[in-house]
Design a protein around this motif. Structure first.
Motif, short mmCIF file in Angstrom:
data_model
loop_
_atom_site.label_atom_id
_atom_site.label_comp_id
_atom_site.label_asym_id
_atom_site.label_seq_id
_atom_site.Cartn_x
_atom_site.Cartn_y
_atom_site.Cartn_z
N ALA A 129 0.82 -1.21 0.00
CA ALA A 129 0.00 0.00 0.00
C ALA A 129 0.85 1.26 0.00
CB ALA A 129 -0.93 -0.01 1.21
N LEU A 130 2.11 1.13 0.41
CA LEU A 130 2.98 2.29 0.55
C LEU A 130 3.97 2.45 -0.61
CD1 LEU A 130 3.91 1.80 4.33
CD2 LEU A 130 2.14 3.30 3.40
N LEU A 131 4.38 1.33 -1.20
CA LEU A 131 5.51 1.38 -2.13
C LEU A 131 5.29 2.24 -3.38
CD1 LEU A 131 6.95 -2.25 -1.96
CD2 LEU A 131 8.09 -0.12 -1.31
N PRO A 132 4.14 2.17 -4.06
CA PRO A 132 4.01 2.99 -5.28
C PRO A 132 4.22 4.48 -5.02
CG PRO A 132 2.35 1.29 -5.27
CD PRO A 132 3.00 1.25 -3.91
N GLY A 133 3.57 5.01 -4.00
CA GLY A 133 3.75 6.43 -3.68
C GLY A 133 5.14 6.74 -3.17
N LEU A 134 5.69 5.83 -2.38
CA LEU A 134 7.02 6.04 -1.82
C LEU A 134 8.09 6.03 -2.91
CD1 LEU A 134 8.20 6.56 0.97
CD2 LEU A 134 8.46 4.09 1.25
N LEU A 135 7.94 5.16 -3.88
CA LEU A 135 8.88 5.15 -5.00
C LEU A 135 8.85 6.47 -5.76
CD1 LEU A 135 8.34 1.55 -6.41
CD2 LEU A 135 10.57 2.54 -5.85
N THR A 136 7.66 6.97 -6.00
CA THR A 136 7.55 8.26 -6.70
C THR A 136 8.21 9.37 -5.92
OG1 THR A 136 5.50 7.60 -7.82
CG2 THR A 136 5.93 9.95 -7.61
N ASP A 137 7.91 9.45 -4.62
CA ASP A 137 8.47 10.53 -3.80
C ASP A 137 9.98 10.42 -3.68
OD1 ASP A 137 5.98 11.64 -3.39
OD2 ASP A 137 5.63 10.60 -1.50
N ALA A 138 10.49 9.19 -3.51
CA ALA A 138 11.94 9.03 -3.37
C ALA A 138 12.66 9.35 -4.67
CB ALA A 138 12.26 7.61 -2.92
N ARG A 139 12.11 8.95 -5.80
CA ARG A 139 12.74 9.27 -7.08
C ARG A 139 12.69 10.77 -7.37
NH1 ARG A 139 9.79 5.67 -11.32
NH2 ARG A 139 11.32 6.60 -12.75
N LEU A 140 11.59 11.42 -7.03
CA LEU A 140 11.50 12.88 -7.20
C LEU A 140 12.54 13.59 -6.35
CD1 LEU A 140 7.65 13.61 -7.29
CD2 LEU A 140 9.31 14.23 -9.06
N ALA A 141 12.70 13.16 -5.11
CA ALA A 141 13.65 13.81 -4.21
C ALA A 141 15.08 13.58 -4.67
CB ALA A 141 13.46 13.28 -2.79
N ALA A 142 15.39 12.36 -5.09
CA ALA A 142 16.76 12.06 -5.54
C ALA A 142 17.11 12.83 -6.81
CB ALA A 142 16.91 10.56 -5.78
#
Length: 396
Positions: A129-142
């Motif tokens: 439930a967390l991974l799709p949004g977390l992947l997007t946020d982490a890639r945006l930040a990096a």
């Protein structure tokens, strides 16, 4: 003539295993293996075929049986319902527009996801439930942050990919595991962070070992070890250094090199003792009790069931602060007892593991294989095993 026995022998020799080693890993004797290879015994039933395939790194049972294709994953790997959505998030090539999260906020969110993995009884459902949004946020930040914050975001991106790898393990999409491991290492290298590279090497080595490449696993660990400074720093550095030692121990055990396996295990154990009896890394789960539990794994892979059972009896599984690690450790303890033909203990330990984490047991091929094998028994063992099998989603 191309028979089951000749095919089994060819795959055994390709893997570098003696008859005694293969027999020990599947709970049989060297004489049993010889009898099967020579055709004096009939082709084993499905549960034993699955155990042979897992030990010999065979993806399709037809390689052994010569009959219609039957992927091992279709029997031993129960797909999680959200695997397609997680895979889509990993494989997405574009990112939405938007401002990146601050590095500290991203770290807090990643910490929360790791806590869900370790403490939920249905850990895959929790992190899916967390991974799709977390992947997007982490890639945006990096991509969007600058300087030190960008490097910190890259470290967190690597941690998110580690979670993807754990989620995808034993799922019917093995390419997702490789992709996550590779991207985690790239993110850790982009961060130029030795600790992040150590964690990425630990998880990458798991992929290599599972694919029957212990030498490649060793190399990625040794490369990371060169960056760690000998484990002479603070607690975090000692934990990362010790984790790499443990990874090297697991690789040598898988390759049957007992002396080297236990030498590296001793180094990992010494590092864990330096951190204190109550220390366990909050997400890597390195500590004394974890090293003790992996000692059972070494005993199994080195085909020393007596040693593995003795070590399992000494592990305080309740001290493992992770439901997934407790379940995994109990599954290994069950494997050790199965090698000794102690089937009552196997059922008991699988039941304990199931109470810790339903999804760890449901998606672990060894656990599913043991339940399937024992479900065919008569009496109380068979009855209890059939109940376990049903709880794992195996229809009996």
């Amino acid at each position: 003539m191309d028979t089951f026995g000749s095919r089994l022998r060819a795959y055994r020799e390709r893997s570098g295993k003696t008859r005694a080693v293969l027999g020990g890993l599947v709970g049989r004797s060297a004489e049993w293996v010889k009898a099967v290879e020579s055709g004096r015994l009939l082709t084993p039933r499905l549960p034993m075929l699955l155990r042979l395939a897992e030990v010999l790194d065979i993806d399709d049972l037809s390689a052994l049986t010569g009959e219609q294709s039957l992927p091992v994953a279709s029997v031993t790997r129960a797909g999680h319902p959200a695997v397609d959505s997680v895979a889509a998030a990993v494989q997405r090539t574009t990112l939405p527009a938007g401002d990146p999260l601050a590095a500290a906020e991203l770290r807090a969110r990643v910490d929360h996801a790791w806590a869900a993995w370790h403490h939920a009884s249905a850990e895959r459902t929790a992190v899916a439930a967390l991974l799709p949004g977390l992947l997007t946020d982490a890639r945006l930040a990096a991509r969007g942050l600058d300087g030190v914050d960008r490097r910190r975001a890259a470290v967190e991106l690597a941690r998110v990919y580690h979670l993807v790898q754990l989620y995808a393990a034993h799922q019917p999409q093995p390419q997702l595991v490789w992709l996550a491991a590779d991207r985690a290492m790239l993110a850790a290298q982009d961060a130029d962070d030795p600790g992040a590279i150590a964690a990425a090497a630990w998880y990458y080595a798991h992929v290599y070992r599972s694919d029957g490449e212990p030498d490649a696993a060793e190399q990625v660990l040794l490369d990371a070890l060169d960056l760690q400074g000998g484990g002479d720093g603070g607690g975090e550095q000692i934990a990362r250094w010790g984790q790499l030692q443990l990874g090297l121990a697991l690789g040598h055990a898988r390759a049957g090199r007992a002396g080297q396996a236990w030498r590296y295990w001793d180094s990992a154990d010494a590092a864990a003792r330096r951190l204190g009896p109550g220390y366990v890394h909050p997400w890597l789960m390195f500590g004394s009790v974890v090293v003790d539990a992996f000692g059972v794994t070494l005993g199994i892979d080195l085909v020393r069931p007596g040693d593995a059972v003795r070590r399992a009896a000494a592990v305080d599984y309740s001290a493992l602060p992770s439901r997934t690690r407790r379940a995994g450790g109990l599954i290994d303890a069950a494997r050790a007892h199965l090698m000794r033909r102690d089937e009552v203990a196997v059922v008991h330990l699988l039941g304990r593991a199931l109470r810790e984490s339903v999804e760890t047991v449901r998606h672990q091929p060894y656990a599913r294989g043991m339940a399937m094998e024992l479900a065919g028994r008569t009496g109380v063992v068979g009855e209890d095993a059939r109940e376990l099998a049903l709880a794992m989603g195996i229809d009996w």
